[in-house]
Design a protein around this motif. Sequence first.
Motif, PDB file in Angstrom:
ATOM      1  N   UNK A   1       3.079  19.664  10.715  1.00 29.93           N
ATOM      2  CA  UNK A   1       3.563  18.391  11.224  1.00 29.93           C
ATOM      3  C   UNK A   1       4.698  17.815  10.387  1.00 29.93           C
ATOM      4  N   UNK A   2       5.077  18.531   9.322  1.00 26.66           N
ATOM      5  CA  UNK A   2       6.122  18.018   8.438  1.00 26.66           C
ATOM      6  C   UNK A   2       7.472  17.977   9.160  1.00 26.66           C
ATOM      7  N   UNK A   3       8.227  16.901   8.966  1.00 23.93           N
ATOM      8  CA  UNK A   3       9.581  16.847   9.556  1.00 23.93           C
ATOM      9  C   UNK A   3      10.568  17.735   8.802  1.00 23.93           C
ATOM     10  N   UNK A   4      10.145  18.220   7.649  1.00 28.41           N
ATOM     11  CA  UNK A   4      10.993  19.105   6.851  1.00 28.41           C
ATOM     12  C   UNK A   4      10.701  20.554   7.234  1.00 28.41           C
ATOM     13  N   UNK A   5      11.729  21.358   7.312  1.00 29.92           N
ATOM     14  CA  UNK A   5      11.550  22.765   7.660  1.00 29.92           C
ATOM     15  C   UNK A   5      10.848  23.531   6.540  1.00 29.92           C
ATOM     16  N   UNK A   6       9.729  24.207   6.861  1.00 38.89           N
ATOM     17  CA  UNK A   6       8.952  24.943   5.861  1.00 38.89           C
ATOM     18  C   UNK A   6       8.577  26.302   6.430  1.00 38.89           C
TER      19      UNK A   6
ATOM     20  N   UNK B   1       8.548  39.414   0.434  1.00 36.22           N
ATOM     21  CA  UNK B   1       9.700  38.835   1.112  1.00 36.22           C
ATOM     22  C   UNK B   1       9.545  38.688   2.613  1.00 36.22           C
ATOM     23  N   UNK B   2       8.338  38.937   3.151  1.00 34.83           N
ATOM     24  CA  UNK B   2       8.125  38.842   4.596  1.00 34.83           C
ATOM     25  C   UNK B   2       7.707  37.425   4.970  1.00 34.83           C
ATOM     26  N   UNK B   3       8.379  36.851   5.970  1.00 33.93           N
ATOM     27  CA  UNK B   3       8.024  35.510   6.438  1.00 33.93           C
ATOM     28  C   UNK B   3       6.776  35.611   7.319  1.00 33.93           C
ATOM     29  N   UNK B   4       5.697  34.916   6.906  1.00 30.61           N
ATOM     30  CA  UNK B   4       4.434  35.009   7.647  1.00 30.61           C
ATOM     31  C   UNK B   4       4.146  33.740   8.447  1.00 30.61           C
ATOM     32  N   UNK B   5       4.900  32.662   8.158  1.00 27.11           N
ATOM     33  CA  UNK B   5       4.680  31.416   8.902  1.00 27.11           C
ATOM     34  C   UNK B   5       5.948  30.576   8.820  1.00 27.11           C
ATOM     35  N   UNK B   6       6.221  29.819   9.896  1.00 26.76           N
ATOM     36  CA  UNK B   6       7.325  28.857   9.914  1.00 26.76           C
ATOM     37  C   UNK B   6       6.926  27.709  10.828  1.00 26.76           C
TER      38      UNK B   6
ATOM     39  N   UNK C   1       7.592  24.086  13.080  1.00 26.30           N
ATOM     40  CA  UNK C   1       8.541  23.810  14.160  1.00 26.30           C
ATOM     41  C   UNK C   1       9.850  23.258  13.616  1.00 26.30           C
ATOM     42  N   UNK C   2       9.747  22.397  12.580  1.00 25.58           N
ATOM     43  CA  UNK C   2      10.969  21.811  12.030  1.00 25.58           C
ATOM     44  C   UNK C   2      11.897  22.892  11.484  1.00 25.58           C
ATOM     45  N   UNK C   3      11.317  23.945  10.899  1.00 22.58           N
ATOM     46  CA  UNK C   3      12.138  25.046  10.383  1.00 22.58           C
ATOM     47  C   UNK C   3      12.833  25.781  11.524  1.00 22.58           C
ATOM     48  N   UNK C   4      12.067  26.091  12.572  1.00 17.50           N
ATOM     49  CA  UNK C   4      12.663  26.804  13.711  1.00 17.50           C
ATOM     50  C   UNK C   4      13.730  25.957  14.382  1.00 17.50           C
ATOM     51  N   UNK C   5      13.525  24.614  14.407  1.00 22.07           N
ATOM     52  CA  UNK C   5      14.521  23.741  15.029  1.00 22.07           C
ATOM     53  C   UNK C   5      15.834  23.774  14.259  1.00 22.07           C
ATOM     54  N   UNK C   6      15.759  23.890  12.924  1.00 20.82           N
ATOM     55  CA  UNK C   6      17.008  23.947  12.137  1.00 20.82           C
ATOM     56  C   UNK C   6      17.839  25.144  12.578  1.00 20.82           C
ATOM     57  N   UNK C   7      17.176  26.295  12.763  1.00 22.46           N
ATOM     58  CA  UNK C   7      17.882  27.518  13.164  1.00 22.46           C
ATOM     59  C   UNK C   7      18.051  27.617  14.682  1.00 22.46           C
ATOM     60  N   UNK C   8      17.379  26.693  15.419  1.00 25.47           N
ATOM     61  CA  UNK C   8      17.414  26.672  16.886  1.00 25.47           C
ATOM     62  C   UNK C   8      16.756  27.921  17.471  1.00 25.47           C
ATOM     63  N   UNK C   9      15.724  28.452  16.749  1.00 31.79           N
ATOM     64  CA  UNK C   9      14.945  29.568  17.273  1.00 31.79           C
ATOM     65  C   UNK C   9      13.719  29.038  17.985  1.00 31.79           C
TER      66      UNK C   9
ATOM     67  N   UNK D   1       1.683  33.511  -2.245  1.00 32.81           N
ATOM     68  CA  UNK D   1       2.861  33.475  -1.375  1.00 32.81           C
ATOM     69  C   UNK D   1       3.835  32.430  -1.936  1.00 32.81           C
ATOM     70  N   UNK D   2       4.949  32.234  -1.233  1.00 33.28           N
ATOM     71  CA  UNK D   2       5.919  31.224  -1.635  1.00 33.28           C
ATOM     72  C   UNK D   2       6.164  30.282  -0.468  1.00 33.28           C
ATOM     73  N   UNK D   3       6.116  28.986  -0.787  1.00 26.05           N
ATOM     74  CA  UNK D   3       6.456  27.960   0.207  1.00 26.05           C
ATOM     75  C   UNK D   3       7.933  27.628   0.045  1.00 26.05           C
ATOM     76  N   UNK D   4       8.696  27.905   1.103  1.00 25.23           N
ATOM     77  CA  UNK D   4      10.151  27.694   1.067  1.00 25.23           C
ATOM     78  C   UNK D   4      10.473  26.481   1.923  1.00 25.23           C
ATOM     79  N   UNK D   5      10.954  25.425   1.269  1.00 22.77           N
ATOM     80  CA  UNK D   5      11.293  24.178   1.965  1.00 22.77           C
ATOM     81  C   UNK D   5      12.781  24.195   2.300  1.00 22.77           C
ATOM     82  N   UNK D   6      13.113  23.891   3.563  1.00 19.02           N
ATOM     83  CA  UNK D   6      14.500  23.864   4.035  1.00 19.02           C
ATOM     84  C   UNK D   6      14.817  22.457   4.534  1.00 19.02           C
ATOM     85  N   UNK D   7      15.768  21.807   3.902  1.00 17.79           N
ATOM     86  CA  UNK D   7      16.197  20.467   4.312  1.00 17.79           C
ATOM     87  C   UNK D   7      17.618  20.564   4.856  1.00 17.79           C
TER      88      UNK D   7
END
Length: 809
Positions: free
Chosen positions: A479-484, A491-496, A498-506, A573-579
């Motif tokens: 539910x975070x407004x920040x892309x995570x 190095x494999x992405x196992x979760x993203x 909605x805010x993260x996908x919206x940044x990339x428009x995927x 794992x690593x939590x990658x925050x995208x703003x």
Amino acid sequence: MTRQFNTKRTLITTLIILTLLLTWYISYSTEQGMRNDFLIQTQIGANSIDANLVKKLTGTPADLKSPEYRQLKQQFANIIKVNKQLHFAYLMGVRPNGKVFFYVDDKPDGDREGSAPGSPYDEAPKEFNEVMRTGVPVVQGPSSDSWGSYASGCAPVIDPKTGKTIAIFAIDFATGSWYWDIALHSALPVGLGVALMLVVISFFITKQNSILLKKSEERYRFMFDNNPQPNWIFDMKTLAFLEVNEAAIKHYGYSREEFLSMTLQDIRPPKDLPLLLNDIRLSSVNGLYKATERRHIKKNGDLIYVAIASHTVIFNGRKSAHILVHDITDRILTEAELIKTKNELEKLYNNMDEAVLSVDLIHMKTLYASIANQTVFGRSPAEFLDNPRLWFDVIHAEDKPKVETDFLVLYSGEKLNHEYRIIRPNGDIRWIEAKIKPTLDENGNLIQIDGIAYDITYRKEIETKLLESEINFRRSIAESPVGIRVVSVAGKTVYANKAFLDIYEFDSLEEFTSTPAKNRYTPESYIQHLQRKEKRKIGIEESDYEIGIICKNGNIRYVKVSYKEILWNGTIHFQVVNIDITELRKSEEQLRKFASYLQNIREEEKVSIAREIHDDLGQILVALKIDMGMLKQRVSKTNVFDQSSDILLKFDDIVDLINKTIVTTRRIMNGLRPELLEMYGFVGATKDYLREFEDRHQVKCEFVSNDSDIEMTPQQSLAFFRIFQEAMNNVAKHAKATSVKIQLQHTDNKLSLEITDNGVGLDKDNQIRPDSYGMIGMKERVILLDGKLDIISATGKGTCVRIEIPYYT
């Protein structure tokens, strides 16, 4: 006459009866003698067999390849070779169903009269089973079977360790000569009369017994001398050694002469003499006697443990005993070590917090239960020993079906590690983790389980709380407004979210992961991405950085990235925050332009002020200086005043003050508008400034550049010069330095300026305030050039101000 007839008849009848009785007595005595001799030979043969060899046999054709089978076959062949009347020597066992089978015989492999290991002996007399059951040797027969007519001697082979019969040793005697000998000794006396018969029978009995005794002694001597186990004969009255075999001499270290000069007491510890006398008494009474764990002393003083088998004999006319010795020292020491190890393990188990339990499933008996069972299960070890099913009875009813299912893997020999709940006597429900190791017999049947149990209730409570925390954590990410996004160590992405996908428009995670990284980054950011990957390989991590991305529709966005280590599904794992900082970048660019505009206005204003000072104040000062010079000349010519010399001195002071004001005015104008910067560029202006600084402050200054032909834009040269001026001003005010070094370097499309002094430096409590006017001014100028500013300092080690900006020629 009738009386004489009756007397004669009575005499004849008596003679016949006496003859028949004598014949029967002779026949019976002969047969019993032969049986006793045969029994002794059989018992000696059984005693000569090493029980350890027998225990290694399996009673199957696999024995044909074993060295134990070959050794026993050779031993039996030697027995038959010595006694030509013996036809067959063999070793038998009895199956649990009562069936007799062959272990090994004297015949060569493949001989039609021989029997393969494990072959059933369907015609075996019932006496064989009795010998196996009672351990008492017998002579059976004569009887007939598919091998012919024989008398069989059977004797048990005893395991010295357990005292139990483990096999039957048998030898067959051909009965053709058996019956002939009996008939020969019983028929002749009848034809020669009672008296002559008695003499003849007595002669033949003596002769036959002498022959049989001689043969028996020869056989006995061979088996005695060649027995691989120590053997000796001793006088039961004096305890003196009468004879020893070669094995005893080698094993004990005494020579034959030394043995024959000793008694049994000489090889026994003094404390064991009462036990020795009791053994002799029992042997004398019973004839046959076995004893285990007796102690003997070798010649070199070594104490050994032996098992003995004894039977009484007449040797050289003296009542004696024949002793067969098995050295069991290794077994005793091994058992002692096992007991010690068991005690140590038991002590270890009892000091453990984990409950240890061992159960025999064949006899449904608890073999061991540690003290910790009281703590883990709330049940004492005694309760587990009384009830071998208690470990299952205490399981929570809802978990029993699962435990029964889990238990099935033990039947295949696999170890089991599972968790379940138990109910303690006070009603408490506890979580248990049990690790169980199965033991299978040679047929693959589960016969024993050994387990360790832990109370994991506290861990389960923590896991429940962690699960709730993880659920909340995942909900907050989703539910975070920040892309995570969550990335594995690989190095494999196992979760993203909605805010993260919206940044990339995927539209989905799969769409993101299936798009190559090269297509998601701007060219410059992709190069930086590859550089970060190379740095990670050598242990250098960047946890905060900015990237440019290409969205699905082709738009370019800028994202600030930061990451940290987290646990995801129990693993690292690593939590990658995208703003998304695209709008921020635009705002910063607008601010940068505005700041540049303001900076230009300030510089223009400074130029304007400098020009006004030059045009107005400068000219006024020059005019004032000229006027004062002219006035001085007029005063000096008139000589009106008596104190004209004093006045002239005052004129000089005023002119000097005007000169100083002019110099100050020029310095202020140069500060507002560096004329040398416009005339000679940054390098020339800097060198000139350093000469003036060195003269004014007595600080040695050095300028170094790796490129003598550096051309800067007016904006770059002005920014560098202003930052240089501010740094030198700080040196003069705070550094207490004796030298300053300025380095201008051009490398890899970068232009850098370093101002380094050897002053007092800065400590953590006295750093330059980031909000000071000088610092703000330097930062603003560097930002406008897309560069970066670093200040490096330590107490007593001076200060270094470093500016780096992009530079393209």
